[in-house]
Scaffold this active site. Structure first.
Site, short mmCIF file in Angstrom:
data_model
loop_
_atom_site.label_atom_id
_atom_site.label_comp_id
_atom_site.label_asym_id
_atom_site.label_seq_id
_atom_site.Cartn_x
_atom_site.Cartn_y
_atom_site.Cartn_z
N ASP A 17 -76.44 -16.44 -15.44
CA ASP A 17 -77.54 -16.62 -16.48
C ASP A 17 -77.67 -18.10 -17.25
O ASP A 17 -76.41 -19.21 -16.82
CB ASP A 17 -77.05 -15.53 -17.57
CG ASP A 17 -77.94 -15.76 -18.83
OD1 ASP A 17 -79.26 -15.70 -18.77
OD2 ASP A 17 -77.62 -15.42 -20.15
N SER A 18 -78.32 -18.40 -18.04
CA SER A 18 -78.27 -19.47 -18.39
C SER A 18 -77.43 -19.90 -19.69
O SER A 18 -76.94 -20.92 -19.96
CB SER A 18 -79.97 -19.81 -19.38
OG SER A 18 -79.85 -18.72 -20.39
N TYR A 49 -83.24 -21.27 -21.06
CA TYR A 49 -84.34 -21.21 -20.01
C TYR A 49 -85.43 -20.74 -20.48
O TYR A 49 -86.69 -21.31 -19.99
CB TYR A 49 -84.05 -20.16 -18.97
CG TYR A 49 -82.84 -20.82 -17.83
CD1 TYR A 49 -82.33 -22.08 -17.87
CD2 TYR A 49 -82.41 -19.81 -16.60
CE1 TYR A 49 -81.41 -22.54 -17.13
CE2 TYR A 49 -81.65 -20.11 -15.91
CZ TYR A 49 -81.02 -21.50 -16.05
OH TYR A 49 -80.20 -21.89 -15.08
N GLY A 50 -85.79 -20.07 -21.70
CA GLY A 50 -86.97 -19.51 -22.10
C GLY A 50 -88.03 -20.44 -22.74
O GLY A 50 -89.16 -20.14 -22.80
N CYS A 81 -80.79 -12.58 -15.84
CA CYS A 81 -81.47 -13.36 -16.46
C CYS A 81 -83.04 -12.91 -16.16
O CYS A 81 -83.53 -13.40 -15.26
CB CYS A 81 -81.36 -15.11 -16.44
SG CYS A 81 -82.69 -15.84 -17.50
N THR A 83 -85.72 -14.47 -17.64
CA THR A 83 -86.42 -15.49 -17.48
C THR A 83 -86.32 -15.98 -16.21
O THR A 83 -87.32 -16.55 -15.64
CB THR A 83 -85.93 -16.56 -18.70
OG1 THR A 83 -86.03 -15.69 -19.92
CG2 THR A 83 -86.98 -17.79 -18.65
N CYS A 195 -84.50 -9.43 -22.31
CA CYS A 195 -83.66 -10.68 -22.31
C CYS A 195 -82.35 -10.33 -22.32
O CYS A 195 -81.89 -9.58 -23.26
CB CYS A 195 -84.05 -11.91 -23.45
SG CYS A 195 -82.73 -13.04 -23.57
N THR A 196 -81.39 -10.92 -21.39
CA THR A 196 -79.98 -10.22 -21.30
C THR A 196 -79.13 -10.82 -22.53
O THR A 196 -78.08 -10.18 -22.81
CB THR A 196 -79.45 -10.73 -19.97
OG1 THR A 196 -79.56 -12.39 -19.92
CG2 THR A 196 -79.87 -10.26 -18.84
N HIS A 197 -79.67 -11.63 -23.29
CA HIS A 197 -78.80 -11.96 -24.40
C HIS A 197 -79.12 -10.69 -25.66
O HIS A 197 -78.30 -10.87 -26.55
CB HIS A 197 -79.42 -13.38 -25.08
CG HIS A 197 -78.84 -14.63 -24.34
ND1 HIS A 197 -79.15 -14.94 -23.23
CD2 HIS A 197 -78.07 -15.31 -24.98
CE1 HIS A 197 -78.76 -16.14 -22.92
NE2 HIS A 197 -77.83 -16.32 -24.03
N1 DGL Z 1 -80.66 -14.54 -20.88
C1 DGL Z 1 -82.03 -14.91 -20.29
C2 DGL Z 1 -82.90 -13.90 -20.17
O1 DGL Z 1 -82.64 -12.72 -19.84
C3 DGL Z 1 -82.60 -16.11 -20.99
C4 DGL Z 1 -82.31 -16.94 -22.14
C5 DGL Z 1 -82.58 -18.38 -22.49
O2 DGL Z 1 -83.65 -18.49 -22.91
O3 DGL Z 1 -82.00 -19.22 -21.92
O4 DGL Z 1 -84.26 -13.98 -20.45
#
Ligand code: DGL
Length: 275
Positions: A17-18, A49-50, A81, A83, A195-197
Site C-alpha cells: 500500500d502507499s 497515492y490518491g 490499495c 487507488t 480505500c484501505t485506510h
Molecule cells: N490506501 C489507499 C487506497 O486504498 C490510498 C491512500 C492514498 O491516497 O495513498 O486507496
C-alpha cells in the site's frame, strides 16, 4: 522425532500500500491464514497515492514492486490499495509472474446488500474518478444510486491514528456531513469504504453516521482469495508462529512512530528500502 517447525516454509504474501491502509487487509489475511508470513510494504516516500497522476503512479508502483520482489520473493502479491489497483493491475499482471490480488471497491456486495437502492462510496479522489470504478458501478450497481465522495483528509487521519496522534473528529464529521447532505442520502443503507485506510477509522466513521448504514470493505474477500490461491500449500506444524515484517520505502521519524501500531498487527520488525 523430526522437528517439522525447522523445515516448514511458510508461504510469503507481499501486501503493498502507499501507507498504513493495507494493514486493514493484512489483518484479515492473518486472521484467516495464521501460517502465512507477511511482508507488509508501505510506499511512504510517495504517499499519498490518491492525489498522484496516472502515469507517475503506474511507473512508481512498477519500480517499488520490482524492488520489493527482488528482495522478498513472494508467493502472492496483494495490492492492498484501491487507488493503485484500479489503475495498475493490467500493467503489473502483464509483467510479473506471480498471482496478484488487487483490492477494488466492494460495489457488487454493496449493491446486493442494499435494500433501499442507495449506496455510498467513500474513496480517494483518484479512485472515485477512475474509469475502473465507473465500470464496476455500471456492471454491478445499475439499479442503485451511488453517492460518491473522494477524501484525502481521511487517509491522513488514518495515518495519524496509527502513529498514536490525536484524531481530528471535527474533520471526520465534516466529511460524513458532506456525504449525508447529498440528495437521497437519507435513504443510504450501505457505505463502501473503498480505500484501505478507511476501515482503520471504522469506529470513528460509524459514530458520526446513522446506525442504519452498514460500512463494508473488501478486506475479508481478499483474505478468502489469498486462501484459495494457497489451497495447495503445506499445513503449518503445531506450535508454528509466523513472522511478519514491515518494509518502508523511506526511513522517516513518522515511520518509526508506527512501531507500536505495527506490533498490534503482529509485525515486530521494520526495515527500509530507501527508493
Ligand atoms: N490506501 C489507499 C487506497 O486504498 C490510498 C491512500 C492514498 O491516497 O495513498 O486507496
Amino acid at each position: 522425532m523430526t522437528d517439522t517447525t525447522q523445515t516448514f516454509q511458510a508461504p510469503r504474501v507481499l501486501v503493498f500500500d502507499s501507507g498504513v491502509g493495507g494493514l486493514s487487509v493484512a489483518q484479515e489475511i492473518q486472521q484467516r491464514l495464521p501460517q502465512v508470513s507477511l511482508v507488509y510494504a508501505s510506499d511512504n516516500a510517495f504517499f499519498p497515492y490518491g492525489t498522484k497522476g496516472e502515469a507517475e503512479l503506474i511507473a512508481r508502483v512498477d519500480q517499488v514492486i520490482t524492488a520489493l520482489l527482488a528482495r522478498y520473493p513472494a508467493d502472492i502479491l496483494v495490492i492492498a490499495c484501491n487507488t493503485a489497483s484500479t489503475l495498475t493491475l493490467p500493467h503489473l499482471r502483464s509483467k510479473l509472474n506471480l498471482p496478484i490480488v488487487g483490492v477494488v471497491p466492494a460495489i457488487k456486495p454493496a449493491a446486493l446488500m442494499s435494500k433501499s437502492g442507495v449506496i455510498g462510496l467513500l474513496a480517494t479522489p483518484a479512485t472515485v474518478a477512475r474509469p475502473y470504478t465507473h465500470e464496476l458501478i455500471r456492471e454491478y450497481a445499475t439499479n442503485c444510486q451511488v453517492i460518491s465522495l473522494g477524501s484525502s483528509a481521511l487517509v491522513h487521519i488514518a495515518e495519524q491514528k496509527l502513529r498514536g496522534e490525536a484524531i481530528d473528529s471535527a474533520a471526520i464529521e465534516a466529511i460524513t456531513q458532506e456525504l449525508m447532505n447529498t440528495k437521497n442520502a437519507e435513504k443510504m443503507d450501505v457505505l463502501v469504504l473503498a480505500c484501505t485506510h478507511f476501515p482503520l477509522l471504522k469506529e470513528e466513521l460509524a459514530q458520526q453516521l446513522p446506525a442504519r448504514i452498514n460500512l463494508i470493505d473488501s478486506g475479508a474477500a481478499i483474505a478468502r482469495r489469498v486462501e484459495f490461491l494457497l489451497a495447495d500449500s503445506e499445513d503449518a506444524p503445531a506450535g508454528y508462529i509466523s513472522e511478519h515484517i514491515a518494509v518502508f520505502t523511506k526511513e522517516t521519524a513518522e515511520a518509526t512512530q508506527l512501531a507500536p501500531a505495527l506490533a498490534r498487527f503482529n509485525i515486530d520488525q521494520q526495515t527500509y528500502l530507501n527508493i
